[in-house]
Scaffold this motif. Sequence first.
Motif, mmCIF file in Angstrom:
data_model
loop_
_atom_site.group_PDB
_atom_site.id
_atom_site.type_symbol
_atom_site.label_atom_id
_atom_site.label_comp_id
_atom_site.label_asym_id
_atom_site.label_seq_id
_atom_site.Cartn_x
_atom_site.Cartn_y
_atom_site.Cartn_z
ATOM 1 N N UNK A 39 0.797 -1.217 0.025
ATOM 2 C CA UNK A 39 0.030 -0.503 -0.242
ATOM 3 C C UNK A 39 0.915 1.231 0.376
ATOM 4 N N UNK A 40 1.967 1.034 1.049
ATOM 5 C CA UNK A 40 2.658 2.148 0.961
ATOM 6 C C UNK A 40 3.328 2.727 -0.846
ATOM 7 N N UNK A 41 3.980 1.880 -1.156
ATOM 8 C CA UNK A 41 5.004 1.222 -2.234
ATOM 9 C C UNK A 41 3.154 1.821 -3.665
ATOM 10 N N UNK A 42 1.741 1.494 -3.968
ATOM 11 C CA UNK A 42 1.068 2.044 -4.549
ATOM 12 C C UNK A 42 0.700 3.821 -4.041
ATOM 13 N N UNK A 43 0.550 4.233 -3.206
ATOM 14 C CA UNK A 43 0.420 5.370 -3.158
ATOM 15 C C UNK A 43 1.264 6.476 -2.893
ATOM 16 N N UNK A 44 2.893 5.501 -3.581
ATOM 17 C CA UNK A 44 3.169 6.408 -3.520
ATOM 18 C C UNK A 44 3.972 7.613 -2.357
ATOM 19 N N UNK A 45 4.111 6.810 -1.127
ATOM 20 C CA UNK A 45 4.397 7.194 -0.730
ATOM 21 C C UNK A 45 6.373 7.173 -0.086
ATOM 22 N N UNK A 46 6.259 6.137 -0.865
ATOM 23 C CA UNK A 46 7.743 4.968 -1.050
ATOM 24 C C UNK A 46 7.661 4.537 -2.871
ATOM 25 N N UNK A 47 8.887 4.324 -3.144
ATOM 26 C CA UNK A 47 9.073 3.695 -4.418
ATOM 27 C C UNK A 47 9.411 2.329 -4.250
ATOM 28 N N UNK A 48 9.086 1.826 -3.058
ATOM 29 C CA UNK A 48 10.365 -0.175 -3.933
ATOM 30 C C UNK A 48 8.846 -0.832 -1.569
ATOM 31 N N UNK A 49 9.096 -1.497 -1.960
ATOM 32 C CA UNK A 49 7.737 -2.313 -1.066
ATOM 33 C C UNK A 49 9.300 -2.310 0.882
ATOM 34 N N UNK A 50 8.400 -1.788 1.621
ATOM 35 C CA UNK A 50 9.829 -1.353 2.627
ATOM 36 C C UNK A 50 9.320 -2.683 3.579
ATOM 37 N N UNK A 51 10.434 -2.702 4.534
ATOM 38 C CA UNK A 51 10.253 -4.298 5.411
ATOM 39 C C UNK A 51 8.732 -3.640 6.423
ATOM 40 N N UNK A 52 7.739 -4.099 6.932
ATOM 41 C CA UNK A 52 7.071 -4.389 7.499
ATOM 42 C C UNK A 52 7.124 -5.679 8.654
ATOM 43 N N UNK A 53 7.001 -4.834 9.963
ATOM 44 C CA UNK A 53 6.587 -6.696 11.002
ATOM 45 C C UNK A 53 5.548 -6.211 11.352
#
Length: 189
Positions: A39-53
Amino acid sequence: MRHAFPGGTPALDFPGTLRFRHRPEPREDLDSPADLSIWFREAGITEADIPVGTADLRRALALREAVYPLILAAMADREYDPDALALVNHHAAGPTPVPRLTPTGRRVDATVDQALAHVARDVVAALSGPDVVLFKECGNPECSQVFIDRSRGARREWCAMDPCGNKIKAAAYRARKRAGTHGITGRSR
């Protein structure tokens, strides 16, 4: 894209990840840490997937559930819940993602805290800005998505044509057909 973004801003799209809130069984779009990263990536907040726990996901869902009643309160010109307000402001106080220019172009990396700060700051901006008067809840009685209606004359009824607008229009067509009315002119065929 896996996620929908009909709200017009992350402040409205993030609460929309719990879809169909009016149903007895709403649909959760953030079932896993990986879903949040996407969701963060698709929302444009990040450019790549980030580690989420798992703990990150719980914090994100708590933020999301604080944001939704704030949006409804803003739409109804009611006072904000102090606990929800405190949680949003807590996240908004954190650092946000930092874009960087690289030899291959723009790059935005972030931690979960930075991505949540971005969402929280967008909530602050949206709820304190001039667009609050343009907020509408989808006209599909089962849908709970709030969106910014920037249409001419503020006549938009649905969060998106697919699926909500199509569903309502198809139901109206079937009702007209059952009543013996076909088409806009009312003539039967």
